[in-house]
Motif scaffolding. Structure first.
Motif, PDB file in Angstrom:
ATOM      1  N   VAL A 104      66.771  45.239  25.852  1.00  0.00           N
ATOM      2  CA  VAL A 104      66.538  43.826  25.550  1.00  0.00           C
ATOM      3  C   VAL A 104      67.370  43.016  26.541  1.00  0.00           C
ATOM      4  O   VAL A 104      68.302  43.542  27.164  1.00  0.00           O
ATOM      5  CB  VAL A 104      66.927  43.479  24.101  1.00  0.00           C
ATOM      6  CG1 VAL A 104      66.064  44.242  23.120  1.00  0.00           C
ATOM      7  CG2 VAL A 104      68.395  43.755  23.831  1.00  0.00           C
ATOM      8  N   THR A 163      69.755  41.014  26.276  1.00  0.00           N
ATOM      9  CA  THR A 163      71.192  41.065  26.015  1.00  0.00           C
ATOM     10  C   THR A 163      71.815  42.298  26.672  1.00  0.00           C
ATOM     11  O   THR A 163      72.922  42.238  27.223  1.00  0.00           O
ATOM     12  CB  THR A 163      71.458  41.069  24.499  1.00  0.00           C
ATOM     13  OG1 THR A 163      70.833  39.934  23.918  1.00  0.00           O
ATOM     14  CG2 THR A 163      72.945  41.032  24.212  1.00  0.00           C
ATOM     15  N   ARG A 185      72.274  36.190  18.095  1.00  0.00           N
ATOM     16  CA  ARG A 185      71.002  36.844  18.379  1.00  0.00           C
ATOM     17  C   ARG A 185      70.815  38.057  17.484  1.00  0.00           C
ATOM     18  O   ARG A 185      71.776  38.688  17.050  1.00  0.00           O
ATOM     19  CB  ARG A 185      70.924  37.286  19.845  1.00  0.00           C
ATOM     20  CG  ARG A 185      70.936  36.137  20.854  1.00  0.00           C
ATOM     21  CD  ARG A 185      70.850  36.681  22.277  1.00  0.00           C
ATOM     22  NE  ARG A 185      70.900  35.641  23.272  1.00  0.00           N
ATOM     23  CZ  ARG A 185      69.841  34.978  23.747  1.00  0.00           C
ATOM     24  NH1 ARG A 185      68.649  35.284  23.279  1.00  0.00           N
ATOM     25  NH2 ARG A 185      69.977  34.045  24.660  1.00  0.00           N
ATOM     26  N   GLY A 215      67.387  40.529  20.724  1.00  0.00           N
ATOM     27  CA  GLY A 215      67.671  39.468  21.675  1.00  0.00           C
ATOM     28  C   GLY A 215      67.145  38.112  21.276  1.00  0.00           C
ATOM     29  O   GLY A 215      67.348  37.138  21.989  1.00  0.00           O
TER      30      GLY A 215
END
Length: 508
Positions: A249, A251, A488, A492
């Motif tokens: 993701v 992140t 989050r 994400g």
């Protein structure tokens, strides 16, 4: 088709291939051994727990082989798998167990303390809690190549997948064996033939990731379970096992890029990095392509309709020149998925922005015990996603934002993505999230949470002046807070409700 039937096919098709590697222990499982473990778990579950087909079995654990065997094993036993997010607080987990009407909670040893604290409440709502390893001897010796103990049907419920989205209370998405098998077909058809390829997984196996991993196995690929994500550990695993593909993701990418040196030494084995869930800001995408090369594929789907669109890596580099910003082209539909853009009355022509509608056998049956909510989003086979988008002349979908996220203030509509894009164009702002806050005068007011770039210290007055030069009056944030990081989900997605709560708390 059903999940145990597909597993049996894989056992026959790949008798000599390595199916699974546990990165923590180094243990390897061939395809026959993996499927034997799954069906043996099914038999142990039936022997140890008094359940019937359709009963809900909850799982709480980590991305380990035993958890994966349990995930597939519950569904192969004709029971309904309910995977719990380990990151939720106890009250939220308990609420999901109650909502599902779970009969049994099976958990990995690392979560024993959490379960112990919940035992009085679990007992009160009739949930039997057992560690996974307590089933080890329940069915005695299970011979190799044993078939699944239950003959499942395609219309049987396979799983309840709890999702709160980003704005509301959790709700359970109902998937059947048939809808999961349709999703698996779409994944396999979208990906390149990966026979013999290695996929590194560093993501949790809930709520639906285990199905995406199963698609890789059904192609004869090898799955490397890397357990939890940590950026340096991820880079070490890539260097050690030389995977050809992985799924991350945004992140994850941000954290990897923070620790990655300028050289790509050890990363050249990766030919595909799948990115889903949250949209990637163009700056992040550029940095990722510079570090890994043009290896990124883009997935569009929802828990209710997984893997609906897919952009393979060769085309992903086009996004670098995408003028649409953070929410852009996600690609054509997968094999058995249909997309339409609607306004609630009829499909809209190419290039016209409207709500994204999805149809196909991979779409959920509905929301668990919520017929009103199901009827609100499923209409004549079409799932109303709440996403805004448009189709181009080639039938490719471009996501523009969230229909439900539109802020209505003083009789005017504001698209949060537009305000976020302006805020993020400020040289001192790393990321921003714009939400609506209830207001007695305006109905809603525009509010924003921003994260400053390291080493910068922008002020609220400075950002307000910046917005005045670039946004109409009704679009400018009336409240603005600075945060160290936006809250989050694992995937994400920005958690809108938590941002609204944080902004409201700072006003009190």
């Amino acid at each position: 088709m059903t999940l145990p039937a597909l597993l049996e096919q894989a056992r026959r098709a790949w008798p000599d291939r390595c199916a699974l590697i546990d990165a923590d222990s180094g243990r390897r499982y061939g395809f026959p051994e993996l499927v034997d473990e799954v069906f043996a778990f099914s038999r142990r579950l039936l022997a140890a727990c008094d359940t019937r087909p359709g009963d809900r079995i909850a799982l709480l654990g980590d991305a380990t082989p035993d958890f994966l065997f349990a995930d597939y094993g519950v569904m192969s036993a004709g029971r309904v798998r309910v995977s719990l997010d380990p990151a939720l607080d106890p009250a939220e987990q308990l609420a999901q167990l109650r909502d599902a009407g779970a009969k049994v909670l099976l958990y990995c040893p690392s979560h024993a303390d959490r379960v112990q604290a919940l035992r009085p409440d679990l007992a009160a709502c009739g949930v039997e809690a057992r560690p996974l390893d307590s089933l080890a001897d329940a069915a005695g010796s299970v011979p190799p190549d044993a078939p699944p103990p239950v003959c499942c049907e395609p219309d049987w419920v396979a799983a309840l997948n709890y999702t709160g989205g980003t704005t509301g209370l959790p709700k359970a998405v109902v998937h059947t064996h048939g809808s999961y098998c349709a999703a698996l077909h779409n994944i396999i058809a979208a990906r390149a033939p990966w026979t013999g390829d290695r996929m590194l997984n560093v993501r949790p196996l809930w709520p639906i990731a285990a199905i995406s991993l199963l698609a890789h196995l059904l192609q004869g690929g090898t799955l490397i379970l890397g357990a939890h994500f940590e950026p340096r550990r991820f880079l070490d695993l890539v260097a050690r096992y030389r995977p050809t593909c992985t799924s991350l993701v945004p992140t994850h990418l941000v954290r990897i890029l923070r620790v990655l040196s300028g050289e790509r030494a050890g990363l050249d084995s990766l030919s595909c990095i799948e990115i889903g869930a949250a949209a990637m800001p163009p700056e992040l995408f550029e940095q990722a392509v510079a570090a890994f090369g043009p290896v990124f594929s883009v997935i569009y789907g929802l828990t209710e309709a997984p893997w609906t669109c897919y952009r393979p890596p060769p085309a992903a580099s086009e996004l670098l020149a995408d003028p649409a910003g953070t929410l852009g082209l996600v690609g054509p539909t997968t094999d058995r998925a249909d997309i339409a853009i609607g306004d609630g009355q009829a499909p809209l022509p190419p290039g016209t922005v409207g709500e994204v509608l999805i149809r196909g056998a991979h779409v959920m049956r509905g929301y668990w015990n919520q017929p009103g909510l199901t009827a609100a989003v499923l209409d004549d086979g079409w799932f109303h996603t709440g996403d805004l988008g448009c189709l181009d002349d080639q039938g490719r979908l471009r996501i523009q934002g969230r229909a439900k996220a539109i802020i209505r203030t003083g009789g005017k509509s504001v698209q949060p993505a537009e305000v976020e894009q302006v805020l993020c164009s400020h040289p001192s702002i790393l990321e921003a999230a714009v939400v609506g806050i209830a207001d007695p005068e305006w109905g809603e007011i525009v509010a924003a949470a921003v994260v400053a770039r390291p080493g910068t210290h922008p002020g609220g007055d400075e950002l307000a002046a910046f917005c005045r030069e670039r946004l109409s009056a009704h679009k400018r944030p009336k409240r603005l807070v600075f945060m160290d990081a936006l809250p989050r989900s694992h995937y994400g997605k920005v958690l809108t409700r938590k941002i609204q709560d944080a902004i409201a708390a700072r006003q009190d």
